[in-house]
Design an enzyme around this catalytic site. Sequence first.
Site, PDB file in Angstrom:
ATOM      1  N   HIS A  70      48.232  35.443  27.761  1.00 33.09           N
ATOM      2  CA  HIS A  70      47.523  36.231  26.757  1.00 33.09           C
ATOM      3  C   HIS A  70      48.173  37.603  26.587  1.00 33.09           C
ATOM      4  O   HIS A  70      48.840  38.112  27.495  1.00 33.09           O
ATOM      5  CB  HIS A  70      46.063  36.399  27.159  1.00 33.09           C
ATOM      6  CG  HIS A  70      45.270  35.137  27.050  1.00 33.09           C
ATOM      7  ND1 HIS A  70      43.906  35.105  27.151  1.00 33.09           N
ATOM      8  CD2 HIS A  70      45.647  33.845  26.842  1.00 33.09           C
ATOM      9  CE1 HIS A  70      43.481  33.866  27.006  1.00 33.09           C
ATOM     10  NE2 HIS A  70      44.525  33.076  26.828  1.00 33.09           N
ATOM     11  N   GLU A  72      46.908  40.581  26.490  1.00 36.27           N
ATOM     12  CA  GLU A  72      46.447  41.580  27.464  1.00 36.27           C
ATOM     13  C   GLU A  72      47.169  41.404  28.799  1.00 36.27           C
ATOM     14  O   GLU A  72      47.575  42.380  29.432  1.00 36.27           O
ATOM     15  CB  GLU A  72      44.932  41.456  27.702  1.00 36.27           C
ATOM     16  CG  GLU A  72      44.094  41.589  26.455  1.00 36.27           C
ATOM     17  CD  GLU A  72      43.728  40.258  25.822  1.00 36.27           C
ATOM     18  OE1 GLU A  72      42.580  40.135  25.369  1.00 36.27           O
ATOM     19  OE2 GLU A  72      44.581  39.335  25.788  1.00 36.27           O
ATOM     20  N   CYS A  96      39.001  37.774  26.501  1.00 38.48           N
ATOM     21  CA  CYS A  96      38.233  36.669  27.071  1.00 38.48           C
ATOM     22  C   CYS A  96      37.816  37.056  28.495  1.00 38.48           C
ATOM     23  O   CYS A  96      38.226  38.102  29.019  1.00 38.48           O
ATOM     24  CB  CYS A  96      39.080  35.397  27.085  1.00 38.48           C
ATOM     25  SG  CYS A  96      40.493  35.452  28.214  1.00 38.48           S
ATOM     26  N   CYS A  99      40.806  37.476  30.897  1.00 38.53           N
ATOM     27  CA  CYS A  99      41.527  38.726  30.672  1.00 38.53           C
ATOM     28  C   CYS A  99      40.710  39.917  31.160  1.00 38.53           C
ATOM     29  O   CYS A  99      41.267  40.882  31.672  1.00 38.53           O
ATOM     30  CB  CYS A  99      41.918  38.881  29.205  1.00 38.53           C
ATOM     31  SG  CYS A  99      43.329  37.852  28.761  1.00 38.53           S
TER      32      CYS A  99
END
Length: 146
Positions: A70, A72, A96, A99
Amino acid sequence: MLDKWDQRFFDLAGYIADWSKDPSTKVGSVVVDPETKRIVSTGFNGFPAGVEDHDHRLENRAIKYEMVVHAEQNALISAGPQAKGCTLYVTPLPPCARCAVVIIQAGITRVIGPKPDMSREPWATQSKIAEEMFSEAGVKVVYAEN
């Protein structure tokens, strides 16, 4: 409403999102030192370094979701210990739950992202879990307009 610097960094996360090769969802993230307004790192969603981003992987969600890093996570890996005390900007999706765990562990103190769409799963559940963890950990969340 975001101040001019927050808006600039949020917009930059949107620009960086376009670097992703994901055909369905392009996400970008920027980690910024709030005192100096210095960009510490950036990230976008994609496969790990050295892993081929073939179309058959990118277009098969079951495979893609297992392989993708992801935005992040990419930004925080690049930032390393410099992320502590920083602000993380992310768009077009809020963090999410997984994350959120990494964001908290990295020492991020503020997250700026879009308001979650609470009418769609799994994002509604993911957002609720992330918000609960951020609240408990003292990470401030600010919602921006996309």
